[in-house]
Design a protein around this motif. Structure first.
Motif, PDB file in Angstrom:
ATOM      1  N   ALA A 191       0.828  -1.248   0.020  1.00 51.04           N
ATOM      2  CA  ALA A 191      -0.051  -0.157  -0.232  1.00 51.04           C
ATOM      3  C   ALA A 191       0.728   1.212   0.013  1.00 51.04           C
ATOM      4  CB  ALA A 191      -0.845   0.052   1.161  1.00 51.04           C
ATOM      5  N   ALA A 192       1.910   1.131   0.678  1.00 51.82           N
ATOM      6  CA  ALA A 192       2.774   2.371   0.839  1.00 51.82           C
ATOM      7  C   ALA A 192       3.407   2.522  -0.448  1.00 51.82           C
ATOM      8  CB  ALA A 192       3.980   2.223   1.921  1.00 51.82           C
ATOM      9  N   ARG A 193       3.925   1.391  -1.011  1.00 53.98           N
ATOM     10  CA  ARG A 193       4.798   1.712  -2.185  1.00 53.98           C
ATOM     11  C   ARG A 193       4.072   2.245  -3.423  1.00 53.98           C
ATOM     12  NH1 ARG A 193       7.364  -3.359  -2.459  1.00 53.98           N
ATOM     13  NH2 ARG A 193       6.027  -4.074  -3.648  1.00 53.98           N
ATOM     14  N   GLU A 194       2.717   1.547  -3.328  1.00 52.47           N
ATOM     15  CA  GLU A 194       1.714   1.764  -4.613  1.00 52.47           C
ATOM     16  C   GLU A 194       0.955   2.859  -4.448  1.00 52.47           C
ATOM     17  OE1 GLU A 194       2.570  -0.007  -7.212  1.00 52.47           O
ATOM     18  OE2 GLU A 194       3.984  -0.986  -6.307  1.00 52.47           O
ATOM     19  N   GLY A 195       1.080   3.786  -3.185  1.00 51.93           N
ATOM     20  CA  GLY A 195       0.220   4.792  -3.103  1.00 51.93           C
ATOM     21  C   GLY A 195      -1.393   4.434  -2.904  1.00 51.93           C
ATOM     22  N   LEU A 196      -1.537   3.156  -2.157  1.00 52.89           N
ATOM     23  CA  LEU A 196      -3.045   2.587  -2.245  1.00 52.89           C
ATOM     24  C   LEU A 196      -3.623   3.292  -0.972  1.00 52.89           C
ATOM     25  CD1 LEU A 196      -2.395  -1.038  -3.201  1.00 52.89           C
ATOM     26  CD2 LEU A 196      -3.016   0.953  -4.791  1.00 52.89           C
ATOM     27  N   ALA A 197      -4.830   3.776  -0.863  1.00 44.96           N
ATOM     28  CA  ALA A 197      -5.397   4.117   0.229  1.00 44.96           C
ATOM     29  C   ALA A 197      -6.518   3.295   0.506  1.00 44.96           C
ATOM     30  CB  ALA A 197      -5.838   5.746   0.047  1.00 44.96           C
ATOM     31  N   PHE A 198      -6.598   2.770   1.901  1.00 45.71           N
ATOM     32  CA  PHE A 198      -7.818   2.031   2.376  1.00 45.71           C
ATOM     33  C   PHE A 198      -8.478   2.702   3.330  1.00 45.71           C
ATOM     34  CE2 PHE A 198      -4.355  -0.926   1.138  1.00 45.71           C
ATOM     35  CZ  PHE A 198      -5.230  -1.786   0.122  1.00 45.71           C
ATOM     36  N   GLU A 199      -9.759   2.396   3.661  1.00 42.59           N
ATOM     37  CA  GLU A 199     -10.582   3.298   4.400  1.00 42.59           C
ATOM     38  C   GLU A 199     -10.069   2.921   5.981  1.00 42.59           C
ATOM     39  OE1 GLU A 199     -15.171   2.834   6.326  1.00 42.59           O
ATOM     40  OE2 GLU A 199     -14.721   1.994   4.312  1.00 42.59           O
ATOM     41  N   THR A 200      -9.395   2.126   6.190  1.00 41.56           N
ATOM     42  CA  THR A 200      -8.537   1.899   7.483  1.00 41.56           C
ATOM     43  C   THR A 200      -6.969   1.688   7.397  1.00 41.56           C
ATOM     44  OG1 THR A 200     -10.527   0.798   8.725  1.00 41.56           O
ATOM     45  CG2 THR A 200      -8.676   0.621   9.667  1.00 41.56           C
ATOM     46  N   ALA A 201      -6.317   2.403   7.924  1.00 34.04           N
ATOM     47  CA  ALA A 201      -4.938   2.277   7.757  1.00 34.04           C
ATOM     48  C   ALA A 201      -4.312   0.974   8.502  1.00 34.04           C
ATOM     49  CB  ALA A 201      -4.284   3.629   8.442  1.00 34.04           C
ATOM     50  N   ILE A 202      -3.431   0.240   7.501  1.00 34.23           N
ATOM     51  CA  ILE A 202      -3.274  -1.024   7.782  1.00 34.23           C
ATOM     52  C   ILE A 202      -1.635  -0.806   8.056  1.00 34.23           C
ATOM     53  CG2 ILE A 202      -2.607  -3.367   6.736  1.00 34.23           C
ATOM     54  CD1 ILE A 202      -4.683  -3.159   4.993  1.00 34.23           C
ATOM     55  N   ALA A 203      -1.140  -1.230   9.191  1.00 32.24           N
ATOM     56  CA  ALA A 203       0.391  -1.190   9.682  1.00 32.24           C
ATOM     57  C   ALA A 203       0.832  -2.594   9.641  1.00 32.24           C
ATOM     58  CB  ALA A 203       0.257  -0.325  11.099  1.00 32.24           C
ATOM     59  N   SER A 204       2.250  -2.540   9.645  1.00 29.08           N
ATOM     60  CA  SER A 204       3.115  -3.693   9.600  1.00 29.08           C
ATOM     61  C   SER A 204       3.008  -4.264  10.942  1.00 29.08           C
ATOM     62  CB  SER A 204       4.550  -3.483   9.339  1.00 29.08           C
ATOM     63  OG  SER A 204       5.279  -4.391   9.630  1.00 29.08           O
ATOM     64  N   ASP A 205       3.054  -5.478  10.964  1.00 23.53           N
ATOM     65  CA  ASP A 205       2.988  -6.504  12.355  1.00 23.53           C
ATOM     66  C   ASP A 205       4.308  -6.502  12.860  1.00 23.53           C
ATOM     67  OD1 ASP A 205       4.053  -8.302  10.804  1.00 23.53           O
ATOM     68  OD2 ASP A 205       2.622  -9.839  11.073  1.00 23.53           O
ATOM     69  N   CYS A 206       5.479  -5.756  12.283  1.00 29.36           N
ATOM     70  CA  CYS A 206       6.875  -5.955  12.694  1.00 29.36           C
ATOM     71  C   CYS A 206       7.131  -6.052  14.204  1.00 29.36           C
ATOM     72  CB  CYS A 206       7.786  -5.010  11.960  1.00 29.36           C
ATOM     73  SG  CYS A 206       9.207  -5.110  11.937  1.00 29.36           S
ATOM     74  N   ALA A 207       7.530  -6.943  14.627  1.00 30.20           N
ATOM     75  CA  ALA A 207       7.764  -7.102  16.257  1.00 30.20           C
ATOM     76  C   ALA A 207       8.758  -8.053  16.575  1.00 30.20           C
ATOM     77  CB  ALA A 207       6.508  -7.284  17.008  1.00 30.20           C
TER      78      ALA A 207
END
Length: 349
Positions: free
Chosen positions: A195-211
């Motif tokens: 989404a970040a690379r392609e400039g895609l926008a979703f109704e709810t922001a999706i964040a990485s689960d990196c942990a």
């Protein structure tokens, strides 16, 4: 790597004698490259463990050692960046060996012209991630390549840890009857990157689960849970990881799709992009193969850690068809999961 507007790794069916982008995608081509070119050249008992790292004895101590390289576009994305990814990815590979991560190395390959302010940001992120994971950087290297030859920044990290598991944790220990526990929902990391690379926008922001994943793994080990295998679900996602384990362990795995957690916004994004969340990369999720008698206790322990609070039983190991991974859908239909070719996998790099 050159910038691309595609979300799928390009490949050419006719060019089989050169390395292609798909060889790094975590699917069939990468597996073939490792098994036919790399593994035969370096074959030895430690490498043949076919796990996320090597486990060995040195000076009377049981140690685990692993290394990985990180190439991601964009460098900064919702929920993380290349720096936190490089720390957590290596820490997690050690955790999957049943080892407490201790020390890391870091090697930077930097393209001429890369902004120092961005490098400071990446290094600060790495320091923060290392502190959260209770590890230290103790050695490293820095190289600069000509402008246009490095795609901004590549990072390699290696790690050493002390094995805390009392018995072998790896594909060789998997047994029929083992129950599969997934530590949480799937697909957020891969979708956040795309989404970040392609400039895609979703109704709810999706964040990485990196942990970092050592904390929930430590809970299982210290409680004496009979854990036979652990695997973090990075390139190729859950499906590719389970196929690799089934083949290495010469067993079969049966999954129940209705029990596999996927957030609604991630599922919607996958449908929009034509992706299967089972094959989308994660950076803060793992699957544990646990003896059936310990499943309830294991779920209770994982629920007590923020990283694994959404843990769920998703399947079990059988001895029916060795190397097969099958999944039962919501309406009872059963399909066999296969190792996808590079052009079928989402491009996360």
């Amino acid at each position: 790597m050159s910038e691309s507007r595609n979300v799928i790794c390009p490949t050419s069916a006719s060019e089989t004698e050169v390395v292609q982008m798909a060889h790094g995608g975590g699917g069939r081509l990468m597996n073939a490259l490792i098994e036919t070119v790399i593994r035969p050249a370096f074959a030895n008992p430690l490498l043949d463990q076919r796990h996320d790292g090597a486990v060995f004895e040195a000076g009377g101590a049981r140690l685990a050692f692993t290394t990985d390289s990180y190439v991601v576009k964009p460098l900064f994305f919702p929920g993380g960046d290349i720096g936190s990814l490089a720390v957590n990815g290596t820490v997690n590979d050690l955790a999957m060996c049943g080892a407490e991560p201790l020390y890391l190395s870091a090697a930077f390959i930097i393209e001429e012209g890369f902004p120092i302010v961005d490098l400071r940001r990446v290094v600060a992120s790495m320091e923060d991630a290392a502190r959260r994971a209770s590890v230290s950087f103790v050695t490293g290297d820095t190289e600069v390549v000509d402008r246009g030859k490095g795609d901004a920044l590549f990072i390699n990290t290696a790690g050493v840890g002390t094995v805390r598991a009392k018995s072998l944790v790896g594909p060789a220990a998997v047994k029929p009857g083992d129950v599969l526990i997934l530590s949480g929902d799937l697909g957020r990391h891969g979708i956040a990157i795309m989404a970040a690379r392609e400039g895609l926008a979703f109704e709810t922001a999706i964040a990485s689960d990196c942990a970092p994943l050592w904390s929930p793994v430590r809970r299982l080990i210290e409680a004496g849970i009979e854990v036979h295998c652990l695997r973090d679900l990075t390139r190729g996602g859950l499906a590719s990881a389970l196929i690799e384990i089934a083949e290495a362990a010469a067993c079969a795995i049966k999954l129940d799709e209705t029990t596999i957690p996927v957030q609604p916004e991630v599922r919607a994004a996958c449908e929009l992009l034509g992706l299967d969340p089972l094959y989308v990369a994660n950076e803060g999720r793992f699957v544990a193969f646990v003896a059936e008698a310990d499943v309830v206790r294991a779920l209770d322990l994982l629920a007590g850690d923020d990283v694994s609070a959404g843990a769920a039983v998703i399947g079990r190991v059988t001895a029916e068809e060795r190397g097969a991974v099958a999944i039962r859908g919501a309406y009872g239909a059963i399909r066999r999961l296969t190792m996808l070719s590079g052009e079928q996998l989402p491009r996360i790099c």
